[in-house]
Motif scaffolding. Structure first.
Motif, PDB file in Angstrom:
ATOM      1  N   GLU A   1       7.716 -11.053  11.562  1.00 25.66           N
ATOM      2  CA  GLU A   1       6.653 -11.258  12.564  1.00 25.66           C
ATOM      3  C   GLU A   1       5.280 -11.004  11.962  1.00 25.66           C
ATOM      4  O   GLU A   1       4.346 -11.783  12.166  1.00 25.66           O
ATOM      5  CB  GLU A   1       6.813 -10.237  13.700  1.00 25.66           C
ATOM      6  CG  GLU A   1       7.654 -10.695  14.847  1.00 25.66           C
ATOM      7  CD  GLU A   1       7.659  -9.651  15.961  1.00 25.66           C
ATOM      8  OE1 GLU A   1       6.714  -8.847  16.070  1.00 25.66           O
ATOM      9  OE2 GLU A   1       8.627  -9.657  16.736  1.00 25.66           O
TER      10      GLU A   1
ATOM     11  N   ASP B   1       0.829  -1.205   0.000  1.00 24.33           N
ATOM     12  CA  ASP B   1       0.000   0.000   0.000  1.00 24.33           C
ATOM     13  C   ASP B   1       0.862   1.254   0.000  1.00 24.33           C
ATOM     14  O   ASP B   1       1.785   1.381   0.804  1.00 24.33           O
ATOM     15  CB  ASP B   1      -0.877   0.001   1.265  1.00 24.33           C
ATOM     16  CG  ASP B   1      -1.738   1.245   1.358  1.00 24.33           C
ATOM     17  OD1 ASP B   1      -2.779   1.287   0.690  1.00 24.33           O
ATOM     18  OD2 ASP B   1      -1.361   2.191   2.086  1.00 24.33           O
TER      19      ASP B   1
ATOM     20  N   SER C   1     -10.961   5.785   0.708  1.00 25.06           N
ATOM     21  CA  SER C   1     -10.331   5.646   2.014  1.00 25.06           C
ATOM     22  C   SER C   1     -10.948   6.682   2.943  1.00 25.06           C
ATOM     23  O   SER C   1     -11.334   7.772   2.496  1.00 25.06           O
ATOM     24  CB  SER C   1      -8.817   5.869   1.869  1.00 25.06           C
ATOM     25  OG  SER C   1      -8.203   5.814   3.132  1.00 25.06           O
TER      26      SER C   1
ATOM     27  N   HIS D   1      10.345  -7.175  12.264  1.00 25.49           N
ATOM     28  CA  HIS D   1       8.943  -6.755  12.174  1.00 25.49           C
ATOM     29  C   HIS D   1       8.282  -7.336  10.932  1.00 25.49           C
ATOM     30  O   HIS D   1       7.162  -7.833  10.980  1.00 25.49           O
ATOM     31  CB  HIS D   1       8.848  -5.225  12.127  1.00 25.49           C
ATOM     32  CG  HIS D   1       9.223  -4.549  13.417  1.00 25.49           C
ATOM     33  ND1 HIS D   1       9.450  -3.196  13.517  1.00 25.49           N
ATOM     34  CD2 HIS D   1       9.406  -5.057  14.656  1.00 25.49           C
ATOM     35  CE1 HIS D   1       9.753  -2.889  14.761  1.00 25.49           C
ATOM     36  NE2 HIS D   1       9.754  -4.003  15.474  1.00 25.49           N
TER      37      HIS D   1
ATOM     38  N   SER E   1      -3.043   1.414   9.995  1.00 28.91           N
ATOM     39  CA  SER E   1      -2.484   1.564  11.353  1.00 28.91           C
ATOM     40  C   SER E   1      -2.974   0.437  12.277  1.00 28.91           C
ATOM     41  O   SER E   1      -3.439   0.688  13.390  1.00 28.91           O
ATOM     42  CB  SER E   1      -2.831   2.938  11.934  1.00 28.91           C
ATOM     43  OG  SER E   1      -2.465   3.976  11.055  1.00 28.91           O
TER      44      SER E   1
HETATM   45  P1  NAP Z   1       1.170   0.674  11.813  1.00 27.50           P
HETATM   46  O1  NAP Z   1       1.331  -0.215  10.663  1.00 27.50           O
HETATM   47  O2  NAP Z   1       0.093   0.392  12.800  1.00 27.50           O
HETATM   48  O3  NAP Z   1       2.536   0.796  12.630  1.00 27.50           O
HETATM   49  C1  NAP Z   1       3.772   1.029  12.023  1.00 27.50           C
HETATM   50  C2  NAP Z   1       4.830   1.145  13.114  1.00 27.50           C
HETATM   51  O4  NAP Z   1       4.852  -0.051  13.875  1.00 27.50           O
HETATM   52  C3  NAP Z   1       6.232   1.355  12.586  1.00 27.50           C
HETATM   53  O5  NAP Z   1       6.877   2.229  13.482  1.00 27.50           O
HETATM   54  C4  NAP Z   1       6.876  -0.042  12.658  1.00 27.50           C
HETATM   55  O6  NAP Z   1       8.270  -0.005  12.906  1.00 27.50           O
HETATM   56  C5  NAP Z   1       6.163  -0.610  13.863  1.00 27.50           C
HETATM   57  N1  NAP Z   1       6.007  -2.062  13.753  1.00 27.50           N
HETATM   58  C6  NAP Z   1       5.639  -2.765  12.636  1.00 27.50           C
HETATM   59  N2  NAP Z   1       5.613  -4.083  12.910  1.00 27.50           N
HETATM   60  C7  NAP Z   1       5.974  -4.211  14.216  1.00 27.50           C
HETATM   61  C8  NAP Z   1       6.162  -5.340  15.048  1.00 27.50           C
HETATM   62  N3  NAP Z   1       5.958  -6.574  14.603  1.00 27.50           N
HETATM   63  N4  NAP Z   1       6.561  -5.127  16.337  1.00 27.50           N
HETATM   64  C9  NAP Z   1       6.760  -3.851  16.789  1.00 27.50           C
HETATM   65  N5  NAP Z   1       6.600  -2.757  16.043  1.00 27.50           N
HETATM   66  C10 NAP Z   1       6.217  -2.930  14.750  1.00 27.50           C
HETATM   67  O7  NAP Z   1       0.953   2.205  11.357  1.00 27.50           O
HETATM   68  P2  NAP Z   1       0.854   3.000   9.976  1.00 27.50           P
HETATM   69  O8  NAP Z   1       2.122   3.009   9.259  1.00 27.50           O
HETATM   70  O9  NAP Z   1       0.206   4.302  10.330  1.00 27.50           O
HETATM   71  O10 NAP Z   1      -0.251   2.188   9.130  1.00 27.50           O
HETATM   72  C11 NAP Z   1       0.086   1.186   8.204  1.00 27.50           C
HETATM   73  C12 NAP Z   1      -0.105   1.626   6.770  1.00 27.50           C
HETATM   74  O11 NAP Z   1      -1.455   2.002   6.524  1.00 27.50           O
HETATM   75  C13 NAP Z   1       0.668   2.918   6.399  1.00 27.50           C
HETATM   76  O12 NAP Z   1       2.056   2.675   6.237  1.00 27.50           O
HETATM   77  C14 NAP Z   1      -0.053   3.329   5.149  1.00 27.50           C
HETATM   78  O13 NAP Z   1       0.369   2.527   4.045  1.00 27.50           O
HETATM   79  C15 NAP Z   1      -1.499   3.026   5.544  1.00 27.50           C
HETATM   80  N6  NAP Z   1      -2.208   4.216   6.118  1.00 27.50           N
HETATM   81  C16 NAP Z   1      -3.242   4.737   5.401  1.00 27.50           C
HETATM   82  C17 NAP Z   1      -3.922   5.850   5.886  1.00 27.50           C
HETATM   83  C18 NAP Z   1      -5.058   6.429   5.079  1.00 27.50           C
HETATM   84  O14 NAP Z   1      -5.509   7.546   5.369  1.00 27.50           O
HETATM   85  N7  NAP Z   1      -5.549   5.717   4.096  1.00 27.50           N
HETATM   86  C19 NAP Z   1      -3.572   6.432   7.127  1.00 27.50           C
HETATM   87  C20 NAP Z   1      -2.528   5.841   7.837  1.00 27.50           C
HETATM   88  C21 NAP Z   1      -1.872   4.740   7.334  1.00 27.50           C
HETATM   89  P3  NAP Z   1       9.426  -0.130  11.771  1.00 27.50           P
HETATM   90  O15 NAP Z   1       8.956   0.642  10.577  1.00 27.50           O
HETATM   91  O16 NAP Z   1      10.602   0.450  12.445  1.00 27.50           O
HETATM   92  O17 NAP Z   1       9.628  -1.581  11.450  1.00 27.50           O
END
Ligand code: NAP
Length: 285
Positions: free
Chosen positions: A252, A48, A147, A249, A200
């Motif tokens: 996992e 994504d 979204s 990560h 997230s």
């Molecule tokens: P997330 O995936 O909930 O969390 C990402 C964070 O968690 C990073 O700091 C990552 O660290 C850490 N992490 C990942 N796997 C882990 C594990 N197994 N153990 C411990 N920590 C871990 O948050 P997000 O990036 O906000 O959401 C995911 C994706 O959703 C985004 O990247 C984006 O593509 C999408 N998104 C879309 C919208 C929208 O409006 N459509 C909004 C927000 C997000 P490291 O990177 O250091 O490994």
């Protein structure tokens, strides 16, 4: 990996990779390209991104990783499912195809598998929908969606979409810490066979350090982040897209897609993070 039907002809894996915060700093680019390549080599097939992330930087990182993975034969294009998003201010009849072309260029692809309106803006939904349908007709995207749309937005969108392929998916904030969409949005989407993409899903890393979750996860021999992901994708019709750069990560999270939670664990999770009892406004990050 388990998949969900996206349309009559296509499926989407229940777990993928997010790329927000990638492509923002040139000093991190090499490590980010390597992480995406590693993810593909490990078996991630759904990725994504959005034109917003790093103002095109994340798409460029992904494009470089995809080019290398495709060149070396780590993966075939038809095995991948690439999602990107158009900014609301670009989502006009003319702006949508222009933004899509820029994204395709950065991604080094000739087709995006799922193209989403990132959130609702001021351009009429009918215009955006028609622009999306025209892109699909020209083969520049395979599917389109939205979204950050709540139930009322989805209903309005259904009214606005004329003939032609309709909205295929809606990506919203859903995690153990933010279960609001489970009240009415997820049931509405399920009734229509439309996958909900949970963004997230680890609450941006916070759930990985949640003490109560860690304790329950340890009893199951997994990590808190894995439990948080398994809980999200245990909901029928839900896909999760955790972002990760660190190898541990990435590993996992991919393994979490294979976890099956028993009824007692799901009950314990409901006790720790209760499901919503009423409609709440859709949360956005
Ligand atoms: P997330 O995936 O909930 O969390 C990402 C964070 O968690 C990073 O700091 C990552 O660290 C850490 N992490 C990942 N796997 C882990 C594990 N197994 N153990 C411990 N920590 C871990 O948050 P997000 O990036 O906000 O959401 C995911 C994706 O959703 C985004 O990247 C984006 O593509 C999408 N998104 C879309 C919208 C929208 O409006 N459509 C909004 C927000 C997000 P490291 O990177 O250091 O490994």
């Amino acid at each position: 990996m388990r998949t969900l039907p996206l349309s009559t002809s296509s499926e989407i894996p229940v777990l993928g990779l997010g790329t927000w915060r990638m492509g923002e700093a040139s000093g991190r680019r090499k490590a980010e390209v390597a992480a995406v390549r590693e993810a593909i080599a490990m078996g991630y097939r759904l990725i994504d991104t959005a034109e917003m992330y790093g103002e095109g930087g994340a798409e460029t990182v992904l494009g470089q990783a995809l080019a290398e993975a495709l060149r070396t034969g780590d993966v075939r294009r038809d095995e991948l499912f690439i999602v990107s998003k158009v900014y609301p201010h670009n989502a006009s009849r003319r702006g949508t195809p222009e933004a899509c072309e820029r994204s395709l260029q950065r991604l080094g692809l000739d087709m995006i598998d799922l193209y989403l309106l990132h959130w609702r803006g001021s351009h009429p939904l009918r215009e955006t929908a028609e622009a999306m349908q025209a892109l699909a007709a020209r083969g520049r995207i395979a599917h389109w969606g939205v979204s950050n749309f709540d139930v009322d937005d989805m209903q309005e969108l259904s009214q606005a979409v004329g003939e032609g392929p309709g909205c295929a998916a809606n990506q919203v904030y859903l995690s153990l810490g933010e279960r609001g969409p489970e009240f009415s949005l997820l049931p509405w989407m399920r009734e229509r066979g439309m996958p909900l993409m949970a963004y997230s899903p680890i609450d941006q890393g916070a759930l990985a350090a949640d003490a109560a979750l860690e304790e329950l996860a340890a009893r199951l021999g997994v990590t808190a982040a894995q439990l948080a992901l398994a809980a999200v994708i245990a909901r029928p019709g839900v896909v999760a897209i955790p972002k990760a750069v660190r190898r541990t990560h990435l590993e996992e999270n991919l393994a979490a897609a294979r976890l099956v939670l028993d009824a007692a664990t799901l009950e314990e999770l409901d006790r720790l993070h209760p499901p919503p009892q009423r409609k709440t406004p859709l949360a956005m990050i």
